[in-house]
Design a protein around this motif. Structure first.
Motif, PDB file in Angstrom:
ATOM      1  N   ASP A   9      43.583  44.622  38.431  1.00 21.83           N
ATOM      2  CA  ASP A   9      44.319  43.844  39.492  1.00 21.83           C
ATOM      3  C   ASP A   9      45.135  42.512  39.105  1.00 21.83           C
ATOM      4  OD1 ASP A   9      43.029  45.314  41.778  1.00 21.83           O
ATOM      5  OD2 ASP A   9      41.256  44.549  41.007  1.00 21.83           O
ATOM      6  N   GLY A  10      45.957  42.132  39.825  1.00 17.82           N
ATOM      7  CA  GLY A  10      46.820  40.978  39.742  1.00 17.82           C
ATOM      8  C   GLY A  10      47.585  41.088  38.535  1.00 17.82           C
ATOM      9  N   GLU A  11      48.061  40.071  37.877  1.00 18.35           N
ATOM     10  CA  GLU A  11      49.113  39.993  36.700  1.00 18.35           C
ATOM     11  C   GLU A  11      48.449  40.878  35.566  1.00 18.35           C
ATOM     12  OE1 GLU A  11      50.017  36.417  35.771  1.00 18.35           O
ATOM     13  OE2 GLU A  11      50.613  35.664  37.767  1.00 18.35           O
ATOM     14  N   THR A  45      50.102  43.530  40.150  1.00 17.85           N
ATOM     15  CA  THR A  45      51.383  43.035  40.895  1.00 17.85           C
ATOM     16  C   THR A  45      52.340  42.504  40.097  1.00 17.85           C
ATOM     17  OG1 THR A  45      50.210  40.896  40.912  1.00 17.85           O
ATOM     18  CG2 THR A  45      49.688  42.194  42.766  1.00 17.85           C
ATOM     19  N   GLU A  46      52.283  42.174  38.740  1.00 11.60           N
ATOM     20  CA  GLU A  46      53.241  41.692  37.830  1.00 11.60           C
ATOM     21  C   GLU A  46      52.897  42.301  36.419  1.00 11.60           C
ATOM     22  OE1 GLU A  46      55.028  37.480  36.000  1.00 11.60           O
ATOM     23  OE2 GLU A  46      53.703  37.429  37.875  1.00 11.60           O
TER      24      GLU A  46
END
Length: 113
Positions: A9-11, A45-46
């Protein structure tokens, strides 16, 4: 054999690469279950080039340890990053994680027999 799932999850960037590398290495450890490893990228996300390098390194590690690595759930904008780097053919060679639908797939390293 059921796949083991590792959700990210996330970057997935240079700032998180060390932590994610440790998680991937642990999941692909020589004493880990020989089941395919599904890396669920649906929460990412990135993605930068360090993240892509990490996925390629995980693919190579899985291959060296004769494990199947599947990447699933990579969102369209993140797939574009992979395509811009010219790696879409490398990271889109195999089946998606079982829970994937039309979200696109990212990849596999299959052991040679």
């Amino acid at each position: 054999m059921d796949a083991q799932t590792l959700r990210l999850d996330g970057e997935l960037t240079i700032y998180t690469a060390q932590e994610v590398r440790q998680r991937l290495s642990q999941a692909l450890a020589p004493d880990a279950a020989p089941a395919p490893l599904c890396v669920d990228l649906g929460g990412v996300t990135e993605l930068d080039t360090a993240g892509v390098q990490l996925l390629l390194a995980a693919r190579a590690l899985a291959h060296a340890r004769q494990r199947e690595l599947r990447l699933g759930g990579l969102a369209a904008p993140l797939r574009e990053v992979v395509a811009l780097l010219g790696l879409d053919g490398v990271l889109t060679q195999a089946m998606a994680c079982d829970h994937d639908t039309d979200s696109g797939l990212a990849a596999a390293a299959r052991p040679t027999e």
